[in-house]
Design a protein around this motif. Structure first.
Motif, PDB file in Angstrom:
ATOM      1  N   SER A  23      27.658 -19.555  38.069  1.00 18.51           N
ATOM      2  CA  SER A  23      28.690 -18.923  38.903  1.00 18.51           C
ATOM      3  C   SER A  23      29.826 -18.367  38.054  1.00 18.51           C
ATOM      4  O   SER A  23      30.325 -17.256  38.305  1.00 18.51           O
ATOM      5  N   ARG A  27      30.936 -14.338  37.647  1.00 20.20           N
ATOM      6  CA  ARG A  27      32.301 -13.834  37.843  1.00 20.20           C
ATOM      7  C   ARG A  27      32.809 -13.103  36.591  1.00 20.20           C
ATOM      8  O   ARG A  27      33.446 -12.047  36.694  1.00 20.20           O
ATOM      9  N   GLU A  28      32.524 -13.662  35.414  1.00 18.63           N
ATOM     10  CA  GLU A  28      32.962 -13.011  34.173  1.00 18.63           C
ATOM     11  C   GLU A  28      32.257 -11.671  33.984  1.00 18.63           C
ATOM     12  O   GLU A  28      32.887 -10.670  33.600  1.00 18.63           O
ATOM     13  N   ALA A  73      30.157 -16.540  44.235  1.00 16.95           N
ATOM     14  CA  ALA A  73      30.513 -15.782  43.031  1.00 16.95           C
ATOM     15  C   ALA A  73      30.000 -14.349  43.121  1.00 16.95           C
ATOM     16  O   ALA A  73      30.702 -13.408  42.710  1.00 16.95           O
ATOM     17  N   ALA A  76      32.306 -12.488  45.451  1.00 15.42           N
ATOM     18  CA  ALA A  76      33.626 -12.266  44.851  1.00 15.42           C
ATOM     19  C   ALA A  76      33.582 -11.203  43.766  1.00 15.42           C
ATOM     20  O   ALA A  76      34.520 -10.405  43.631  1.00 15.42           O
ATOM     21  N   ALA A  77      32.499 -11.192  43.001  1.00 18.79           N
ATOM     22  CA  ALA A  77      32.388 -10.262  41.875  1.00 18.79           C
ATOM     23  C   ALA A  77      31.752  -8.936  42.264  1.00 18.79           C
ATOM     24  O   ALA A  77      31.816  -7.973  41.487  1.00 18.79           O
TER      25      ALA A  77
END
Length: 238
Positions: A23, A27-28, A73, A76-77
């Motif tokens: 996760s 995100r990164e 994740a 969100a990303a």
């Protein structure tokens, strides 16, 4: 689109810990612009067939609540994730399964490894019978898992089916010749982008060799994560 090939050292038998790592990398990578992230074979459990046979709790369902952080994740990303683990199917043994979780958190595809490698895999998993396909942003993708990639007909069918990107979740040791003889050949011979997610760290079969990365349709390396550190590399593909 920008695609990330990821690598990390899974914690053997700890789905929750591996989900946290996956996760965070989603995100990164999303923050770096990736639309899709590819992880290694059995990234959810570590490459531990014997442990999976002993502990039924390591087998997941497609809608397993333990995957909720990965789905969150991805949402969100705005990034898809290609994750792999033991997943219940129609047979007495689980599949050695790739799940593609889309940017909205839903499951875009399931693929069960068709060519199981050696006795421990065959004792632990049920081989798949169908090729893996999905589309994202107008690009068509094919799925394959480690030993699958030794069979060029899978990549041939992918190209014939209109796929331009071939996603290979694998567990390769550093000395494995596939880095030089298999993945670039699949790219070059069939005009595909090939994306390798690989492991680091110890496993039932040895130390993961890293070097997750991406090859272009000419067989040349576009990105290489190197043999040591966890993380991801990015390249345009599609």
């Amino acid at each position: 689109m920008l695609i990330a090939a990821a690598q990390f050292a899974p914690v053997a038998g700890d789905v929750e810990a591996n989900v946290r790592t996956i996760s965070a990398l989603v995100r990164e990578a999303g923050a770096a612009g990736a639309r899709l992230v590819v992880f290694a074979e059995l990234s959810l459990t570590g490459y531990e067939p014997a442990l999976i046979r002993k502990d039924p709790s390591l087998v997941l369902a497609e809608d397993d609540p333990r995957l909720a952080p990965v789905r969150a994740a991805c949402r969100a990303a705005g990034t898809a994730a290609v994750v792999n683990g033991p997943v219940r199917g129609g047979g007495p043994l689980p599949g050695l399964t790739t799940l593609v979780i889309g940017p909205d958190g839903t499951t875009l595809a399931r693929y069960d490894k068709r060519h199981l490698f050696h006795g421990p895999e065959r004792d632990t998993f049920t081989a798949g019978t169908a090729d893996g396909r999905f589309a994202l942003d107008g690009t068509r993708f094919a799925l394959a898992t480690c030993y699958d990639n030794r069979f060029p007909e899978l990549a041939g069918r992918a190209a014939a089916d209109g796929c331009s990107v071939y996603l290979a979740s694998s567990m390769l040791e550093a000395a494995n010749d596939s880095f030089e003889t298999v993945y670039p050949a699949r790219a070059r011979d069939f005009g595909l982008y090939v994306v390798l997610g690989n492991s680091l760290g110890p496993s039932e079969v040895g130390e993961g060799g890293g070097r997750a990365g991406i090859w272009g349709p000419d067989g040349g390396r576009l990105a290489d994560a190197g043999p040591d550190g966890p993380g991801f590399v990015l390249a345009e593909a599609g």
